[in-house]
Design an enzyme around this catalytic site. Structure first.
Site, PDB file in Angstrom:
ATOM      1  CG  ASN A 199     -49.596 -55.217 -38.496  1.00 33.70           C
ATOM      2  OD1 ASN A 199     -50.071 -55.356 -37.382  1.00 33.70           O
ATOM      3  ND2 ASN A 199     -50.296 -55.412 -39.597  1.00 33.70           N
ATOM      4  N   GLY A 248     -42.302 -53.376 -45.949  1.00 38.98           N
ATOM      5  CA  GLY A 248     -40.947 -53.553 -46.492  1.00 38.98           C
ATOM      6  C   GLY A 248     -40.042 -52.401 -46.103  1.00 38.98           C
ATOM      7  CG  ASP A 260     -50.564 -59.360 -41.804  1.00 44.77           C
ATOM      8  OD1 ASP A 260     -51.421 -58.481 -41.612  1.00 44.77           O
ATOM      9  OD2 ASP A 260     -49.369 -59.103 -42.101  1.00 44.77           O
ATOM     10  CG  HIS A 261     -51.971 -57.886 -45.525  1.00 48.29           C
ATOM     11  ND1 HIS A 261     -52.594 -56.768 -45.990  1.00 48.29           N
ATOM     12  CD2 HIS A 261     -50.989 -57.448 -44.706  1.00 48.29           C
ATOM     13  CE1 HIS A 261     -52.018 -55.688 -45.492  1.00 48.29           C
ATOM     14  NE2 HIS A 261     -51.041 -56.076 -44.685  1.00 48.29           N
ATOM     15  CB  SER A 316     -40.180 -52.615 -40.481  1.00 42.25           C
ATOM     16  OG  SER A 316     -40.499 -53.875 -39.968  1.00 42.25           O
ATOM     17  CB  THR A 323     -39.462 -55.528 -43.015  1.00 41.30           C
ATOM     18  OG1 THR A 323     -40.554 -55.652 -43.930  1.00 41.30           O
ATOM     19  CG2 THR A 323     -38.170 -55.407 -43.791  1.00 41.30           C
ATOM     20  CG  HIS A 375     -51.045 -52.761 -41.997  1.00 41.12           C
ATOM     21  ND1 HIS A 375     -50.915 -54.043 -42.472  1.00 41.12           N
ATOM     22  CD2 HIS A 375     -52.174 -52.741 -41.270  1.00 41.12           C
ATOM     23  CE1 HIS A 375     -51.937 -54.761 -42.067  1.00 41.12           C
ATOM     24  NE2 HIS A 375     -52.731 -53.998 -41.328  1.00 41.12           N
ATOM     25  N   GLY A 376     -46.937 -51.598 -41.787  1.00 43.64           N
ATOM     26  CA  GLY A 376     -45.636 -51.088 -42.201  1.00 43.64           C
ATOM     27  C   GLY A 376     -44.865 -50.514 -41.025  1.00 43.64           C
TER      28      GLY A 376
END
Ligand code: 13P
Length: 301
Positions: free
Chosen positions: A230, A181, A82-83, A211, A233, A208-209
């Site tokens: 993805n 986050g 990832d990243h 959560s 968190t 992405h993000g």
């Protein structure tokens, strides 16, 4: 069947309108929790690690554990980096056996992002591995990558088209309003933008993000063309909360098997809920069958 590239499973997910979850794992225990939970729902799954986890656990150890889990359980498993902003780490992970990598050059101007993505594509096109790139800038914190609310930028649809034409990258993560986050309120997802991008490019898109996005919004993103989601968190939170709770109740606890088994179960429960949310439960067999046919074709050629 061993680790496989995520390209074909994501293409299938996009064309059939469901999603596949990529879970960030930070320990070998979490890695097993994810694959076991996927197996219980007969779901394909993507394990992903950040560069920080590669540094703390070692790429070879991660690949060995992921490979072992993918052979032990009967579901399609891909292993994704990832990243990654560092070409040398990326090459190291590919050499170790990762089957998917993200080259994150989103902090650079468009031309530089194209150039850096093409450097990775030059290797990847000779191998059966997936590559993901990011356009726009996803806000929030992921490992050492910190993007403030002011710096976050949504992807421009026309640039997505040009980017795919010039790089041939098989999966694209366009920033569309989600963040890494914890959110302060609900995320401000730009559904019109996802629609516009998905009308113009047919590669699987990556959310992405993932959560703490309301369930209905996740479903809407997937119906519009997001094929990979993805989640980091929420998985970390579930795992850590179980350990925290154990020590609150029994501060003198010292047998790691007791609290780690609770943490693992909490992680598995979270993995179950996300797999059920994106609609990939029960899709493992078809994907495995397709992969087997493909490897027979390669052998026959
Ligand atoms: P979350 O922090 O929302 O789980 O996002 C994870 C992610 O997108 C990793 O790339």
């Amino acid at each position: 069947m061993g680790l496989i590239s995520s390209t074909r499973m994501l293409e299938k997910a996009r064309s059939e309108g469901y999603g596949i979850v990529a879970f960030n794992v930070h320990s070998l225990d979490m890695l097993y929790a994810v694959v076991e939970a996927a197996d219980e729902l007969k779901s394909p799954v993507i394990l992903q690690t950040t560069v920080g986890s590669v540094k703390s656990l070692g790429a070879d150890n991660i690949v060995t554990a992921a490979e072992k889990a993918s052979n032990q359980f009967n579901v399609p498993v891909a292993l994704h980096l990832d990243h990654c902003t560092d070409y040398s780490v990326l090459v190291k992970c590919i050499r170790a056996g990762y089957t998917s990598v993200m080259i994150d050059a989103s902090m650079h101007p468009f031309e530089e992002n194209v150039k850096r993505t093409n450097e990775v594509m030059a290797i990847a096109k000779h191998l059966d591995i997936n590559v993901e790139a990011e356009l726009g800038k996803v806000g929030g914190v992921e490992d050492d990558i910190v993007v403030s609310e002011d710096e976050a930028q949504k992807a421009v649809p026309a640039e997505c088209v040009e980017f795919i034409e010039r790089t041939d990258v098989p999966t694209l993560a366009p920033a569309i309003g989600t963040a890494h986050g914890i959110y302060k309120g609900d995320p401000d997802i730009d559904f019109d933008r996802i629609h516009a991008i998905a009308q113009l490019v047919n590669v699987p898109l990556v959310l992405h993000g993932g959560s703490a996005i309301p369930d209905e919004d996740v479903k809407r993103c997937i119906s519009l063309g997001m094929a990979k989601m993805n989640v980091s968190t929420e998985l970390k939170n579930a795992y850590s909360a179980a350990i925290r709770d154990h020590f609150i109740k029994t501060p003198e606890a010292l047998d790691p098997r007791q609290y780690l088994s609770k943490a693992k179960q909490a992680a598995k429960d979270l993995v179950h809920s996300k797999i059920l949310l994106v609609g990939c439960a029960g899709k493992a067999d078809e994907i495995q069958e397709n992969e087997r046919k493909k490897s027979h074709l390669v052998v026959a050629n």
